[in-house]
Scaffold this motif. Structure first.
Motif, PDB file in Angstrom:
ATOM      1  N   VAL A 152      41.483  44.952  34.623  1.00  0.00           N
ATOM      2  CA  VAL A 152      40.158  45.076  35.232  1.00  0.00           C
ATOM      3  C   VAL A 152      40.346  45.273  36.740  1.00  0.00           C
ATOM      4  O   VAL A 152      41.037  44.487  37.385  1.00  0.00           O
ATOM      5  CB  VAL A 152      39.310  43.818  34.979  1.00  0.00           C
ATOM      6  CG1 VAL A 152      37.953  43.952  35.650  1.00  0.00           C
ATOM      7  CG2 VAL A 152      39.167  43.575  33.490  1.00  0.00           C
ATOM      8  N   PRO A 153      39.767  46.336  37.300  1.00  0.00           N
ATOM      9  CA  PRO A 153      39.941  46.575  38.737  1.00  0.00           C
ATOM     10  C   PRO A 153      39.335  45.462  39.585  1.00  0.00           C
ATOM     11  O   PRO A 153      38.250  44.968  39.298  1.00  0.00           O
ATOM     12  CB  PRO A 153      39.213  47.910  38.966  1.00  0.00           C
ATOM     13  CG  PRO A 153      38.244  48.014  37.833  1.00  0.00           C
ATOM     14  CD  PRO A 153      38.915  47.353  36.663  1.00  0.00           C
ATOM     15  N   VAL A 154      40.074  45.075  40.601  1.00  0.00           N
ATOM     16  CA  VAL A 154      39.598  44.042  41.520  1.00  0.00           C
ATOM     17  C   VAL A 154      38.694  44.686  42.562  1.00  0.00           C
ATOM     18  O   VAL A 154      39.000  45.748  43.097  1.00  0.00           O
ATOM     19  CB  VAL A 154      40.782  43.343  42.219  1.00  0.00           C
ATOM     20  CG1 VAL A 154      40.282  42.388  43.297  1.00  0.00           C
ATOM     21  CG2 VAL A 154      41.622  42.600  41.199  1.00  0.00           C
ATOM     22  N   VAL A 155      37.579  44.054  42.829  1.00  0.00           N
ATOM     23  CA  VAL A 155      36.644  44.536  43.842  1.00  0.00           C
ATOM     24  C   VAL A 155      36.648  43.544  44.999  1.00  0.00           C
ATOM     25  O   VAL A 155      36.429  42.343  44.800  1.00  0.00           O
ATOM     26  CB  VAL A 155      35.215  44.674  43.277  1.00  0.00           C
ATOM     27  CG1 VAL A 155      34.253  45.118  44.377  1.00  0.00           C
ATOM     28  CG2 VAL A 155      35.190  45.655  42.121  1.00  0.00           C
ATOM     29  N   ARG A 156      36.912  44.045  46.197  1.00  0.00           N
ATOM     30  CA  ARG A 156      36.920  43.187  47.380  1.00  0.00           C
ATOM     31  C   ARG A 156      35.592  43.315  48.112  1.00  0.00           C
ATOM     32  O   ARG A 156      35.162  44.419  48.440  1.00  0.00           O
ATOM     33  CB  ARG A 156      38.085  43.552  48.299  1.00  0.00           C
ATOM     34  CG  ARG A 156      38.123  42.751  49.594  1.00  0.00           C
ATOM     35  CD  ARG A 156      39.485  42.789  50.238  1.00  0.00           C
ATOM     36  NE  ARG A 156      40.456  42.034  49.446  1.00  0.00           N
ATOM     37  CZ  ARG A 156      41.709  41.816  49.823  1.00  0.00           C
ATOM     38  NH1 ARG A 156      42.148  42.315  50.975  1.00  0.00           N
ATOM     39  NH2 ARG A 156      42.533  41.119  49.066  1.00  0.00           N
ATOM     40  N   VAL A 157      34.958  42.184  48.341  1.00  0.00           N
ATOM     41  CA  VAL A 157      33.630  42.171  48.950  1.00  0.00           C
ATOM     42  C   VAL A 157      33.663  41.378  50.251  1.00  0.00           C
ATOM     43  O   VAL A 157      34.161  40.249  50.288  1.00  0.00           O
ATOM     44  CB  VAL A 157      32.580  41.548  48.005  1.00  0.00           C
ATOM     45  CG1 VAL A 157      31.195  41.587  48.655  1.00  0.00           C
ATOM     46  CG2 VAL A 157      32.561  42.274  46.667  1.00  0.00           C
ATOM     47  N   LEU A 158      33.115  41.979  51.308  1.00  0.00           N
ATOM     48  CA  LEU A 158      32.920  41.279  52.575  1.00  0.00           C
ATOM     49  C   LEU A 158      31.468  40.851  52.653  1.00  0.00           C
ATOM     50  O   LEU A 158      30.565  41.686  52.678  1.00  0.00           O
ATOM     51  CB  LEU A 158      33.253  42.195  53.755  1.00  0.00           C
ATOM     52  CG  LEU A 158      32.815  41.694  55.149  1.00  0.00           C
ATOM     53  CD1 LEU A 158      33.498  40.386  55.501  1.00  0.00           C
ATOM     54  CD2 LEU A 158      33.091  42.751  56.217  1.00  0.00           C
ATOM     55  N   GLY A 159      31.241  39.548  52.648  1.00  0.00           N
ATOM     56  CA  GLY A 159      29.891  39.016  52.816  1.00  0.00           C
ATOM     57  C   GLY A 159      29.619  38.764  54.282  1.00  0.00           C
ATOM     58  O   GLY A 159      30.504  38.272  55.001  1.00  0.00           O
TER      59      GLY A 159
END
Length: 204
Positions: free
Chosen positions: A6-13
């Motif tokens: 499963v592709p990892v999604v990097r999120v900047l909050g």
């Protein structure tokens, strides 16, 4: 048997603000599992003029974007507050962040405070202490992130990870509805053109 990755999604909050702009990065994309990457705050002194403060926010955010390379930026949607000046400064800081992300081709999404609170605590009216407690537990942190702006930024990132599938489904549904509407209008226009041609031919 092959393993499906499963592709990892990097999120900047981002919890936007002029005095303190909270930043928090998590990796998600694997259901409810999220991993803490980094957290911090960009600060600007109140005695600087507005343009200089916004520049400092932009510089700080751009450093995070270039260093951590998020796939998505999740920003808190600003609502009107009793202190109009504070609300305007917060909105301007959020705009600077969105612009910095857009220049890099990074997707930007906005989430309301109640959406974030509901996502991480189950209560859209939760206070900051509850959000901090839950985000510390969700990300398995040894100590609670401080100040509250930092915890709120992580909560925004986690909220987006968990809401992203729903947002994507809604976007696909809206796109499908728009395509269906376009096809219907095209068929209607073609039928009107055909009918008009027949009427002209019969009147001759």
């Amino acid at each position: 048997m092959s393993v499906v990755r499963v592709p990892v999604v990097r999120v900047l909050g981002v919890d936007p603000g002029l005095t303190r702009c909270g930043l928090g990065v998590v990796d998600g994309g694997r259901g409810r599992e999220v991993d803490h990457v980094d957290v911090g705050v960009v600060r600007t002194p109140p005695d600087l003029d507005l343009a200089a403060r916004l520049l400092r926010v932009a510089d700080g955010v751009e450093e995070w974007l270039d260093r951590l390379r998020p796939d998505v930026v999740a920003i808190e949607r600003v609502f009107a507050q009793h202190n109009v000046r504070t609300a305007m400064g917060t909105a301007q800081a959020g705009g600077v962040v969105a612009l910095a992300a857009a220049r890099r081709g990074i997707a930007v999404h906005f989430h309301t405070p109640s959406e974030v609170k509901a996502a991480v605590t189950g209560n859209g009216s939760a206070d900051k202490a509850q959000v901090t407690t839950m985000i510390t537990r969700i990300l398995r942190l040894e100590t609670a992130p401080k100040p509250a702006d930092a915890a709120d930024a992580l909560a925004l990132a986690v909220c987006h990870c968990w809401r992203a599938p729903m947002i994507e489904r809604m976007a696909r549904a809206e796109a499908a509805a728009q395509e269906q509407k376009r096809r219907y209008e095209a068929r209607l226009a073609a039928e009107r053109a055909r009918t008009g041609t027949v009427r002209k031919a019969s009147s001759r």
